[in-house]
Design an enzyme around this catalytic site. Structure first.
Site, PDB file in Angstrom:
ATOM      1  N   HIS A 249     -13.866   2.828 -20.164  1.00 46.17           N
ATOM      2  CA  HIS A 249     -15.177   2.209 -19.518  1.00 46.17           C
ATOM      3  C   HIS A 249     -15.276   2.901 -18.376  1.00 46.17           C
ATOM      4  O   HIS A 249     -15.875   3.653 -17.807  1.00 46.17           O
ATOM      5  CB  HIS A 249     -15.320   0.826 -19.265  1.00 46.17           C
ATOM      6  CG  HIS A 249     -15.433   0.253 -20.245  1.00 46.17           C
ATOM      7  ND1 HIS A 249     -14.427  -1.029 -21.109  1.00 46.17           N
ATOM      8  CD2 HIS A 249     -16.221   0.654 -21.303  1.00 46.17           C
ATOM      9  CE1 HIS A 249     -15.479  -1.392 -21.896  1.00 46.17           C
ATOM     10  NE2 HIS A 249     -16.195  -0.561 -22.691  1.00 46.17           N
TER      11      HIS A 249
ATOM     12  N   GLY B  84     -11.200   0.151   0.683  1.00 50.20           N
ATOM     13  CA  GLY B  84     -12.382  -0.713   0.942  1.00 50.20           C
ATOM     14  C   GLY B  84     -11.524  -1.612  -0.420  1.00 50.20           C
ATOM     15  O   GLY B  84     -10.970  -1.461  -0.583  1.00 50.20           O
TER      16      GLY B  84
ATOM     17  N   GLU C 259       0.425  -1.170   0.072  1.00 51.97           N
ATOM     18  CA  GLU C 259      -0.105  -0.150  -0.100  1.00 51.97           C
ATOM     19  C   GLU C 259       0.890   1.297   0.279  1.00 51.97           C
ATOM     20  O   GLU C 259       0.460   1.943   0.608  1.00 51.97           O
ATOM     21  CB  GLU C 259      -0.871   0.170   0.962  1.00 51.97           C
ATOM     22  CG  GLU C 259      -2.015  -1.559   1.162  1.00 51.97           C
ATOM     23  CD  GLU C 259      -3.298  -1.501   0.051  1.00 51.97           C
ATOM     24  OE1 GLU C 259      -3.175  -0.010  -0.131  1.00 51.97           O
ATOM     25  OE2 GLU C 259      -3.594  -2.362   0.423  1.00 51.97           O
ATOM     26  N   ALA C 260       1.911   1.141  -0.557  1.00 51.33           N
ATOM     27  CA  ALA C 260       3.011   2.320  -0.903  1.00 51.33           C
ATOM     28  C   ALA C 260       1.978   3.948  -1.728  1.00 51.33           C
ATOM     29  O   ALA C 260       3.291   4.456  -1.196  1.00 51.33           O
ATOM     30  CB  ALA C 260       3.930   1.317  -1.358  1.00 51.33           C
TER      31      ALA C 260
ATOM     32  N   VAL D 106      -8.899   9.138   0.463  1.00 53.58           N
ATOM     33  CA  VAL D 106      -8.505   7.831   0.865  1.00 53.58           C
ATOM     34  C   VAL D 106     -10.429   7.383   1.574  1.00 53.58           C
ATOM     35  O   VAL D 106     -10.366   7.701   2.125  1.00 53.58           O
ATOM     36  CB  VAL D 106      -8.196   7.617   1.969  1.00 53.58           C
ATOM     37  CG1 VAL D 106      -7.072   6.279   2.277  1.00 53.58           C
ATOM     38  CG2 VAL D 106      -6.023   8.132   1.365  1.00 53.58           C
TER      39      VAL D 106
ATOM     40  N   CYS E 131     -14.267  -5.644 -19.787  1.00 52.07           N
ATOM     41  CA  CYS E 131     -14.280  -5.698 -20.781  1.00 52.07           C
ATOM     42  C   CYS E 131     -12.798  -6.800 -21.568  1.00 52.07           C
ATOM     43  O   CYS E 131     -12.854  -7.014 -22.861  1.00 52.07           O
ATOM     44  CB  CYS E 131     -14.585  -4.536 -22.048  1.00 52.07           C
ATOM     45  SG  CYS E 131     -12.120  -4.021 -21.552  1.00 52.07           S
TER      46      CYS E 131
ATOM     47  N   TYR F  97     -14.818  -0.661  -4.757  1.00 53.48           N
ATOM     48  CA  TYR F  97     -13.464  -0.230  -5.862  1.00 53.48           C
ATOM     49  C   TYR F  97     -13.779  -1.432  -7.438  1.00 53.48           C
ATOM     50  O   TYR F  97     -14.133  -2.822  -7.386  1.00 53.48           O
ATOM     51  CB  TYR F  97     -12.235  -0.358  -5.669  1.00 53.48           C
ATOM     52  CG  TYR F  97     -12.108   1.085  -4.807  1.00 53.48           C
ATOM     53  CD1 TYR F  97     -12.108   2.535  -5.275  1.00 53.48           C
ATOM     54  CD2 TYR F  97     -12.058   0.317  -2.736  1.00 53.48           C
ATOM     55  CE1 TYR F  97     -11.632   3.127  -4.542  1.00 53.48           C
ATOM     56  CE2 TYR F  97     -11.890   2.174  -2.456  1.00 53.48           C
ATOM     57  CZ  TYR F  97     -11.823   3.120  -2.556  1.00 53.48           C
ATOM     58  OH  TYR F  97     -11.294   4.275  -2.688  1.00 53.48           O
TER      59      TYR F  97
END
EC number: 2.7.1.21
Length: 192
Positions: A180, A168, A83-84, A165, A142, A173
């Site tokens: 798209h 989740g 999670e940099a 931020v 797709c 997400y």
């Protein structure tokens, strides 16, 4: 020669699973990796890194790493940061110090951009300063490469504004191709 790596990908591209596999590879070879994440990421628990596919490992906070002295850091063969994107510029500068001055490789995993398709602070500086930048690929509904992280609102539509931020996973997400993402097309109609 040690390097600073930034391995980025859209949501669901297995960044965390890759980080945990690299950590295990070091362990399997009798090496000592130091696994960290920014403190803001408490989605799976305080000091836990957990992938969507169920891999899990305890870790420390990036904020603790930057408070360590060089001798403590030299006890490790590698630093792995999950999670940099949530790192600050100062954190990334410290990671550069670890690579350049201490000769320890640092492998960072994170998002390139947020749900608005704008860079996070950590991503911005890692893209600027990393010795190697590698994309971890995933696909849109797709079948094209997914590079955008769309946040989904309560109404089931793409959210275009709000706090950068919001923690989740699949509940909030979805990774989409740029087309798209721009269209706001989550693929519901394409699947019928």
């Amino acid at each position: 020669m040690a390097k600073l790596y930034y391995r980025y990908g859209a949501m669901g591209s297995s960044k965390t699973a890759n980080a945990l596999m690299v950590d295990y590879n070091y362990y399997e070879r009798g090496k000592k990796a130091y696994l960290v994440k920014p403190k803001i990421d408490n989605r799976d628990g305080e000091k836990i890194i957990k992938s969507r596919m169920g891999l899990e490992r305890s870790c420390d906070f990036l904020e603790h790493l930057v408070m360590m002295n060089d001798e403590e850091i030299k006890e490790y063969d590698c630093i792995i940061v999950d999670e940099a994107q949530f790192a600050t510029k100062e954190h990334v500068e410290f990671l550069v110090h670890i690579v350049d001055d201490l000769g320890i490789p640092v492998i960072c995993y994170g998002l390139r951009a947020d749900f608005r398709n704008e860079p996070f602070e950590g991503s911005l500086w890692l893209m600027a300063w990393a010795d190697r930048i590698e994309e971890i690929k995933t696909v849109c509904w797709c079948g094209k490469g997914a590079t955008c992280n769309a946040r989904i609102g309560e109404d089931g539509k793409i959210v275009r504004s709000g706090d950068q931020v919001v923690l989740g996973g699949n509940d909030k997400y979805i990774a989409l191709c740029r087309k798209h993402y721009r269209e706001g097309n989550l693929g519901h109609d394409a699947q019928s």
